[in-house]
Design a protein around this motif. Structure first.
Motif, PDB file in Angstrom:
ATOM      1  N   ARG A 128       0.189  11.590  -5.706  1.00  0.00           N
ATOM      2  CA  ARG A 128       0.938  10.394  -6.089  1.00  0.00           C
ATOM      3  C   ARG A 128       0.047   9.158  -5.987  1.00  0.00           C
ATOM      4  NH1 ARG A 128       6.903   8.319  -5.944  1.00  0.00           N
ATOM      5  NH2 ARG A 128       6.511   6.081  -6.173  1.00  0.00           N
ATOM      6  N   VAL A 129       0.067   8.339  -7.055  1.00  0.00           N
ATOM      7  CA  VAL A 129      -0.648   7.061  -7.039  1.00  0.00           C
ATOM      8  C   VAL A 129       0.298   5.894  -7.308  1.00  0.00           C
ATOM      9  CG1 VAL A 129      -2.860   8.060  -7.706  1.00  0.00           C
ATOM     10  CG2 VAL A 129      -1.273   7.311  -9.491  1.00  0.00           C
ATOM     11  N   LEU A 160      13.366   8.040   0.792  1.00  0.00           N
ATOM     12  CA  LEU A 160      12.221   8.948   0.789  1.00  0.00           C
ATOM     13  C   LEU A 160      12.670  10.407   0.864  1.00  0.00           C
ATOM     14  CD1 LEU A 160       9.786   7.001   3.153  1.00  0.00           C
ATOM     15  CD2 LEU A 160       9.510   7.335   0.688  1.00  0.00           C
ATOM     16  N   ASP A 161      13.665  10.672   1.695  1.00  0.00           N
ATOM     17  CA  ASP A 161      14.171  12.049   1.814  1.00  0.00           C
ATOM     18  C   ASP A 161      14.591  12.593   0.450  1.00  0.00           C
ATOM     19  OD1 ASP A 161      13.784  12.066   4.562  1.00  0.00           O
ATOM     20  OD2 ASP A 161      15.842  11.453   5.018  1.00  0.00           O
ATOM     21  N   LYS A 162      15.327  11.773  -0.286  1.00  0.00           N
ATOM     22  CA  LYS A 162      15.844  12.201  -1.591  1.00  0.00           C
ATOM     23  C   LYS A 162      14.742  12.162  -2.656  1.00  0.00           C
ATOM     24  CE  LYS A 162      19.906  11.305  -4.531  1.00  0.00           C
ATOM     25  NZ  LYS A 162      19.345  11.112  -5.870  1.00  0.00           N
ATOM     26  N   GLY A 163      14.024  11.043  -2.688  1.00  0.00           N
ATOM     27  CA  GLY A 163      13.048  10.835  -3.751  1.00  0.00           C
ATOM     28  C   GLY A 163      11.882  11.804  -3.711  1.00  0.00           C
ATOM     29  N   ILE A 164      11.357  12.063  -2.511  1.00  0.00           N
ATOM     30  CA  ILE A 164      10.204  12.963  -2.401  1.00  0.00           C
ATOM     31  C   ILE A 164      10.609  14.382  -2.776  1.00  0.00           C
ATOM     32  CG2 ILE A 164       8.622  14.023  -0.737  1.00  0.00           C
ATOM     33  CD1 ILE A 164       8.365  11.293   0.604  1.00  0.00           C
ATOM     34  N   GLU A 166       0.842  -1.186   0.000  1.00  0.00           N
ATOM     35  CA  GLU A 166       0.000   0.000   0.000  1.00  0.00           C
ATOM     36  C   GLU A 166       0.881   1.241   0.000  1.00  0.00           C
ATOM     37  OE1 GLU A 166      -3.417  -0.116  -0.217  1.00  0.00           O
ATOM     38  OE2 GLU A 166      -3.070  -2.260  -0.517  1.00  0.00           O
ATOM     39  N   ILE A 167       0.502   2.228  -0.757  1.00  0.00           N
ATOM     40  CA  ILE A 167       1.316   3.432  -0.899  1.00  0.00           C
ATOM     41  C   ILE A 167       1.483   4.162   0.431  1.00  0.00           C
ATOM     42  CG2 ILE A 167      -0.601   4.945  -1.550  1.00  0.00           C
ATOM     43  CD1 ILE A 167       1.317   6.243  -3.592  1.00  0.00           C
ATOM     44  N   GLY A 168       0.523   3.995   1.326  1.00  0.00           N
ATOM     45  CA  GLY A 168       0.598   4.669   2.616  1.00  0.00           C
ATOM     46  C   GLY A 168       1.436   3.943   3.651  1.00  0.00           C
ATOM     47  N   TYR A 191       6.577  10.626   7.631  1.00  0.00           N
ATOM     48  CA  TYR A 191       6.555  10.856   6.186  1.00  0.00           C
ATOM     49  C   TYR A 191       5.105  10.859   5.699  1.00  0.00           C
ATOM     50  CZ  TYR A 191      11.572  10.019   6.144  1.00  0.00           C
ATOM     51  OH  TYR A 191      12.917  10.107   6.379  1.00  0.00           O
ATOM     52  N   ALA A 192       4.865  11.590   4.637  1.00  0.00           N
ATOM     53  CA  ALA A 192       3.532  11.649   4.044  1.00  0.00           C
ATOM     54  C   ALA A 192       3.632  11.360   2.552  1.00  0.00           C
ATOM     55  CB  ALA A 192       2.916  13.029   4.265  1.00  0.00           C
TER      56      ALA A 192
END
Length: 308
Positions: free
Chosen positions: A95-96, A236-240, A81-83, A89-90
């Motif tokens: 984003r899907v 996530l830090d970099k990608g988001i 699940e994406i969540g 983090y959010a």
């Protein structure tokens, strides 16, 4: 040591097939490609399969695949699940897209207690690959390094006549261990050989047909799950920040980092089998013909599960 289990990444099936009810059979008996993988895996020694799916597809997936297989293998479901991301983090607004193969395997943390193999849901790997990887996982444990493995295929056995494919070209040392994977996103048959381009076809680089490539068939000890968890926040830090809608946490990238840090070794087990998959709709008749030929040669029974 726990017996190796099989993990199948199937969370993308609904989107690729327009809904699970539209899964295409590849023979007259209604089998899908995944049936052949699980049949080969069961013959190789795997007794448990973990399906990574989307929660919304659970009912359809059980009806289409899981309920049938549960008569022959222990079946567990985990949901990508994406969540499902760390506290603090959010999910970026809008984003899907799922977080990628590394995140998919991370979702298995509660379902896997020992060594495990990972495959794609819609690729045909061949019986030899499952035997090779099961035997390796059953005989190896982590020591001074994490002891991982992957099954490699000859590039010439993995390309299609109907367009280009993405493949991970394997660089190996003299011990047959993986040094690095070089992702090539556009490889195709060209001028009687095989070549890739990284500039939209302006230039091409020839690749020998016997080059070993990864088809995403991995074997891990449970240690990979801890590494995936520990490295996910930095991703996530970099990608988001850089690519919030499409960044993906790729499993091979984490393996490559561990190899580069000299914390893991990955033995490359080479299969001579031909890979089959439906990358393009024109590929399906090729797969259907190949399955029919293998049945005619006695490699598979007419009805896989009824004749076990």
């Amino acid at each position: 040591m726990d017996k190796p289990v099989l993990v199948i990444m199937a969370a993308g099936m609904g989107s690729r097939y327009g809904g699970l009810k539209q899964i295409d059979p590849v023979d007259d008996e209604g089998h899908i490609i995944m049936d052949f993988s699980m049949y080969d895996a069961r013959k190789a020694g795997f007794e448990k399969v973990v399906f990574i799916i989307k929660k919304e597809n659970e009912k359809d997936f059980k009806e289409a695949v899981g309920d049938r297989i549960s008569k022959y293998m222990e079946v567990t479901y985990v949901f990508q699940e994406i969540g499902n991301i760390p506290d603090g983090y959010a999910v970026p607004k809008g984003r899907v897209k799922p977080w990628g193969t590394g995140h998919a395997i991370l979702c298995c943390s509660e379902a896997v207690s020992g060594p495990f193999a990972v495959i794609n849901a819609d690729d045909y790997y061949g019986a030899e690959a499952f035997k090779l990887i099961y035997d390796y996982l059953a005989a190896h444990a982590d020591d001074d390094k994490y002891r991982y493995t992957m099954v490699g295929y000859k590039l010439g056995n993995t390309v299609t006549d109907n367009g280009h494919v993405a493949r991970g070209i394997c660089e190996m040392n003299e011990r047959g261990e993986l040094v690095a994977i070089h992702e090539r996103t556009r490889i195709e048959k060209r001028d009687g050989g095989i070549a890739y381009t990284e500039d939209d076809g302006a230039t091409w680089v020839a690749v020998p047909e016997d080059t070993i490539v990864s088809m995403n068939m991995w074997g891990f000890t449970r240690s990979i799950l801890g590494e995936l968890k520990d490295r996910f926040p930095a991703f996530l830090d970099k990608g988001i920040t850089e690519n919030p809608m499409k960044c993906e946490y790729f499993l091979p990238a984490v393996v490559s980092d561990l190899l580069e840090e000299d914390r893991a070794a990955a033995a490359v087990l080479t299969s001579a089998d031909k890979w089959y998959g439906v990358t393009y709709k024109e590929d399906k008749p090729v797969v259907v013909a190949a399955i029919r030929k293998m049945k005619d040669e006695g490699l598979y029974p007419k009805n896989l599960w009824e004749e076990k």
